[in-house]
Design a protein around this motif. Structure first.
Motif, mmCIF file in Angstrom:
data_model
loop_
_atom_site.group_PDB
_atom_site.id
_atom_site.type_symbol
_atom_site.label_atom_id
_atom_site.label_comp_id
_atom_site.label_asym_id
_atom_site.label_seq_id
_atom_site.Cartn_x
_atom_site.Cartn_y
_atom_site.Cartn_z
ATOM 1 N N SER A 46 0.937 -1.203 0.134
ATOM 2 C CA SER A 46 0.078 -0.043 0.106
ATOM 3 C C SER A 46 0.924 1.163 -0.040
ATOM 4 O O SER A 46 1.958 1.231 0.377
ATOM 5 C CB SER A 46 -0.978 0.024 1.083
ATOM 6 O OG SER A 46 -0.174 0.021 2.305
ATOM 7 N N THR A 47 0.168 2.319 -0.467
ATOM 8 C CA THR A 47 0.799 3.629 -0.552
ATOM 9 C C THR A 47 -0.074 4.538 -0.086
ATOM 10 O O THR A 47 -1.217 4.385 -0.193
ATOM 11 C CB THR A 47 1.338 3.928 -1.951
ATOM 12 O OG1 THR A 47 0.365 4.062 -2.846
ATOM 13 C CG2 THR A 47 2.685 3.080 -2.265
ATOM 14 N N ASP A 48 0.471 5.846 0.451
ATOM 15 C CA ASP A 48 -0.364 6.819 0.607
ATOM 16 C C ASP A 48 -1.497 7.497 -0.350
ATOM 17 O O ASP A 48 -1.071 7.421 -1.525
ATOM 18 C CB ASP A 48 0.280 8.300 1.116
ATOM 19 C CG ASP A 48 -0.648 9.126 1.923
ATOM 20 O OD1 ASP A 48 -1.555 8.909 2.430
ATOM 21 O OD2 ASP A 48 -0.511 10.328 1.384
ATOM 22 N N TRP A 49 -2.595 7.564 0.013
ATOM 23 C CA TRP A 49 -3.727 7.936 -0.932
ATOM 24 C C TRP A 49 -4.751 9.025 -0.391
ATOM 25 O O TRP A 49 -5.818 9.035 -0.680
ATOM 26 C CB TRP A 49 -4.399 7.037 -1.873
ATOM 27 C CG TRP A 49 -4.989 7.387 -2.964
ATOM 28 C CD1 TRP A 49 -4.396 7.594 -4.287
ATOM 29 C CD2 TRP A 49 -6.393 7.277 -3.328
ATOM 30 N NE1 TRP A 49 -5.521 7.857 -5.203
ATOM 31 C CE2 TRP A 49 -6.796 7.741 -4.571
ATOM 32 C CE3 TRP A 49 -7.640 7.155 -2.390
ATOM 33 C CZ2 TRP A 49 -7.968 7.740 -5.205
ATOM 34 C CZ3 TRP A 49 -9.011 7.319 -2.890
ATOM 35 C CH2 TRP A 49 -9.138 7.796 -4.465
ATOM 36 N N ARG A 57 -5.409 5.068 1.128
ATOM 37 C CA ARG A 57 -4.173 4.247 0.788
ATOM 38 C C ARG A 57 -4.725 3.704 -0.418
ATOM 39 O O ARG A 57 -5.946 3.525 -0.920
ATOM 40 C CB ARG A 57 -4.181 2.996 1.881
ATOM 41 C CG ARG A 57 -3.788 3.474 3.054
ATOM 42 C CD ARG A 57 -2.204 3.554 3.231
ATOM 43 N NE ARG A 57 -1.932 3.849 4.607
ATOM 44 C CZ ARG A 57 -1.963 4.894 5.081
ATOM 45 N NH1 ARG A 57 -2.444 5.894 4.385
ATOM 46 N NH2 ARG A 57 -1.515 5.191 6.450
ATOM 47 N N GLU A 58 -3.943 3.429 -1.375
ATOM 48 C CA GLU A 58 -3.994 2.709 -2.469
ATOM 49 C C GLU A 58 -3.214 1.310 -2.139
ATOM 50 O O GLU A 58 -1.944 1.287 -1.949
ATOM 51 C CB GLU A 58 -3.098 3.492 -3.877
ATOM 52 C CG GLU A 58 -3.029 2.400 -4.795
ATOM 53 C CD GLU A 58 -2.576 3.048 -6.172
ATOM 54 O OE1 GLU A 58 -2.987 4.013 -6.760
ATOM 55 O OE2 GLU A 58 -1.450 2.555 -6.672
#
Length: 131
Positions: A46-49, A57-58
């Motif tokens: 996951s990455t910040d979204w 999160r993405e």
């Protein structure tokens, strides 16, 4: 959010009568002692979204279906049911603390592993926002 999303996906897939009848296990990570066919959520990242009004999160996940078959289309109906179920994952997951803004199929990879052993990996991207 990633762990809650993983749990929601596993619960949603396990609740499908076609998948439940056709698979010996629907689990996180590859099962140690389960007869084929089985489905596992084998990877995620996951990455910040986030946005101005909240956290997000993405999340990318990989679902791995392992089965036995001498023909490429041995489990075509089961694969179709799996894809349809993923595409119908409800956006409202407020009980788990998030809402799905989008869920997108990314890619699939199929391979033969030894005699009559097959694996299909389906990858999805979900963009989720905190509820």
């Amino acid at each position: 959010m990633e762990l809650a999303f993983r749990a929601a996906v596993i619960g949603w897939l396990a609740g499908d009568p076609v998948l439940a009848a056709g698979l010996n296990a629907i689990v996180e990570e590859a099962p140690i002692r389960t007869a084929l066919p089985w489905l596992a959520l084998t990877a995620s990242a996951s990455t910040d979204w986030s946005n101005k009004s909240g956290r997000g999160r993405e999340i990318r996940i990989a679902l791995e279906l392992n089965y036995r078959g001498y023909e490429q289309l041995a489990e075509a109906d089961l694969i179709g049911a799996l894809e349809a179920r993923m595409e119908s994952l409800p956006a409202d997951q407020s009980a788990a603390g998030f809402r799905i803004a989008s869920l997108t199929f990314l890619k699939a990879r199929a391979e033969q592993r030894g005699e009559a052993l097959r694996a299909l990996v389906l990858e999805y991207r979900a963009r989720v926002l905190a509820a």
